[in-house]
Write a protein that holds these residues in place. Structure first.
Motif, PDB file in Angstrom:
ATOM      1  N   GLU A   1      -7.926  -4.026  10.403  1.00 44.12           N
ATOM      2  CA  GLU A   1      -8.154  -3.326   9.130  1.00 44.12           C
ATOM      3  C   GLU A   1      -6.986  -3.508   8.173  1.00 44.12           C
ATOM      4  N   HIS A   2      -5.771  -3.309   8.662  1.00 42.33           N
ATOM      5  CA  HIS A   2      -4.592  -3.389   7.799  1.00 42.33           C
ATOM      6  C   HIS A   2      -4.304  -4.815   7.361  1.00 42.33           C
ATOM      7  N   LEU A   3      -4.571  -5.777   8.216  1.00 37.59           N
ATOM      8  CA  LEU A   3      -4.315  -7.167   7.867  1.00 37.59           C
ATOM      9  C   LEU A   3      -5.277  -7.648   6.787  1.00 37.59           C
ATOM     10  N   ARG A   4      -6.497  -7.129   6.795  1.00 37.44           N
ATOM     11  CA  ARG A   4      -7.494  -7.496   5.798  1.00 37.44           C
ATOM     12  C   ARG A   4      -7.287  -6.782   4.456  1.00 37.44           C
ATOM     13  N   ALA A   5      -6.673  -5.636   4.490  1.00 40.28           N
ATOM     14  CA  ALA A   5      -6.555  -4.788   3.298  1.00 40.28           C
ATOM     15  C   ALA A   5      -5.584  -5.383   2.275  1.00 40.28           C
ATOM     16  N   GLN A   6      -5.941  -5.228   1.028  1.00 41.35           N
ATOM     17  CA  GLN A   6      -5.064  -5.646  -0.056  1.00 41.35           C
ATOM     18  C   GLN A   6      -4.382  -4.386  -0.571  1.00 41.35           C
ATOM     19  N   ASP A   7      -3.073  -4.342  -0.422  1.00 44.33           N
ATOM     20  CA  ASP A   7      -2.315  -3.177  -0.846  1.00 44.33           C
ATOM     21  C   ASP A   7      -1.882  -3.310  -2.291  1.00 44.33           C
ATOM     22  N   ALA A   8      -1.953  -2.222  -3.011  1.00 48.84           N
ATOM     23  CA  ALA A   8      -1.391  -2.197  -4.359  1.00 48.84           C
ATOM     24  C   ALA A   8       0.125  -2.243  -4.232  1.00 48.84           C
ATOM     25  N   LEU A   9       0.763  -3.005  -5.081  1.00 47.87           N
ATOM     26  CA  LEU A   9       2.221  -3.080  -5.059  1.00 47.87           C
ATOM     27  C   LEU A   9       2.778  -1.920  -5.883  1.00 47.87           C
ATOM     28  N   ILE A  10       2.909  -0.794  -5.220  1.00 47.05           N
ATOM     29  CA  ILE A  10       3.469   0.391  -5.866  1.00 47.05           C
ATOM     30  C   ILE A  10       4.915   0.466  -5.415  1.00 47.05           C
TER      31      ILE A  10
END
Length: 190
Positions: A101-110
């Motif tokens: 799940e985490h590897l697929r997720a695109q995180d916002a660069l906050i």
């Protein structure tokens, strides 16, 4: 005749954030005691997480309550006993699920540093320039740190470091351009 029904709460879900992923991942290859986990995070992983010792212990307890890790007390000689954590089969499965799940997720660069940048026009131009020059110097120091790392890393750690380095290069390039622009504006205004 039946009495009133009691509402049942759904069972709380096990932790699913990146901190849980980190702790489960550190237990995937071997059992570890709490001090060892925290020491490893503090000295080897400080560039990827700011997980604090108290939070790690609290989270290990939560993972244990969910059956994802088990712990036992071990005694070695005259030393105080220490709690050793072990990944359960359910913990291994949860780790695999979280990892995908985490590897697929695109995180916002906050980024934490965006807030002072957002309000930087409220400083005197010379002070803003000095602050950004100091920040540029610190970012360049981080790049030297990444470039100096030579010991062998597992493939995943190497990829994480390469990502951090690439993001740091982007930040350095933005800072260089911004400092250059502010210097030119300051010189034009003088």
């Amino acid at each position: 005749m039946t009495g009133p029904r009691r509402a049942t709460r759904p069972a709380p879900r096990p932790p699913a954030d990146d901190r849980a992923l980190l702790l489960l991942g550190l237990l995937i290859s071997q059992d570890r005691h709490g001090y060892e986990i925290n020491d490893f995070i503090e000295h080897q992983l400080h560039f990827v997480t700011d997980l604090k010792k108290a939070t790690a212990y609290q989270l290990l307890g939560t993972l244990e309550r969910h059956g994802l890790v088990e712990s036992r007390l071990e005694q070695h000689g005259a030393r105080p006993s220490r709690r050793v954590y072990h990944l359960t089969p359910a913990g291994h499965t949860h780790f695999q699920t979280l990892l995908a799940e985490h590897l697929r997720a695109q995180d916002a660069l906050i980024l934490q540093g965006n807030i002072p940048v957002m309000f930087s026009e409220h400083l005197a131009p010379a002070e803003r320039l000095r602050a950004l020059e100091a920040r540029l110097s610190a970012v360049e120091g981080h790049l030297h740190f990444y470039d100096a790392m030579t010991f062998p890393f597992p493939d995943g750690v190497r990829l994480a470091l390469a990502r951090l380095r690439a993001l740091t290069v982007a930040d350095r390039d933005w800072l260089r351009d911004t400092v250059q622009h502010l210097r030119a504006a300051q010189e034009a205004g003088d």
